[in-house]
Design an enzyme around this catalytic site. Structure first.
Site, PDB file in Angstrom:
ATOM      1  N   ARG A  37      36.812  27.389  39.271  1.00  0.00           N
ATOM      2  CA  ARG A  37      37.137  28.788  38.959  1.00  0.00           C
ATOM      3  C   ARG A  37      37.705  28.914  37.553  1.00  0.00           C
ATOM      4  O   ARG A  37      37.322  29.812  36.799  1.00  0.00           O
ATOM      5  CB  ARG A  37      38.107  29.377  39.988  1.00  0.00           C
ATOM      6  CG  ARG A  37      37.474  29.600  41.346  1.00  0.00           C
ATOM      7  CD  ARG A  37      38.472  30.127  42.343  1.00  0.00           C
ATOM      8  NE  ARG A  37      39.558  29.149  42.484  1.00  0.00           N
ATOM      9  CZ  ARG A  37      40.730  29.388  43.047  1.00  0.00           C
ATOM     10  NH1 ARG A  37      40.998  30.579  43.525  1.00  0.00           N
ATOM     11  NH2 ARG A  37      41.643  28.458  43.142  1.00  0.00           N
ATOM     12  N   ASN A  55      37.094  31.539  45.597  1.00  0.00           N
ATOM     13  CA  ASN A  55      36.769  30.530  46.598  1.00  0.00           C
ATOM     14  C   ASN A  55      36.535  31.236  47.919  1.00  0.00           C
ATOM     15  O   ASN A  55      37.290  32.132  48.300  1.00  0.00           O
ATOM     16  CB  ASN A  55      37.924  29.539  46.782  1.00  0.00           C
ATOM     17  CG  ASN A  55      38.005  28.519  45.669  1.00  0.00           C
ATOM     18  OD1 ASN A  55      37.106  28.370  44.861  1.00  0.00           O
ATOM     19  ND2 ASN A  55      39.125  27.810  45.623  1.00  0.00           N
TER      20      ASN A  55
END
Length: 109
Positions: A37, A55
């Site tokens: 990320r 996520n």
């Protein structure tokens, strides 16, 4: 004057139409707990793209990115490359017209 590819709704999304687009991607592989990320945000900011990354509970990462089609395609290539962190096994994706709803690129929790 519209080009033939602009009139064909089934045109190849890998071809640049010059329009802003939205890429939705579900990234599978070893993509959680590896900085995926963080580096996705860095890459999107480097390319001046907007959107989100998060996520998901199933171990995948969901990405929504918007910007000029040529730039989004560059981001897409990066997402599938060995330069992306972790190990990307598969990317399920769709491309549609951009909505303009994002002002930055952020991690969503």
């Amino acid at each position: 004057m519209a080009q033939a590819s602009d009139r064909n709704p089934k045109r190849n999304p890998a071809q640049d139409s010059g329009a802003d687009v939205r890429l939705r991607a579900r990234v599978e592989g070893v993509v959680q707990a590896v900085g995926f990320r963080y580096w996705t945000v860095r890459k999107a900011e480097e390319l001046s793209l907007t959107g989100t990354v998060r996520n998901d509970d199933d171990g995948t990462v969901a990405v929504v990115v918007e910007g000029p089609q040529a730039v989004v395609l560059e981001f897409r290539r990066w997402l599938r490359s060995s330069d992306a962190p972790g190990r990307v096994d598969h990317v399920e994706e769709s491309v549609s017209p951009a909505t303009g709803e994002f002002s930055s690129f952020d991690v969503v929790y």
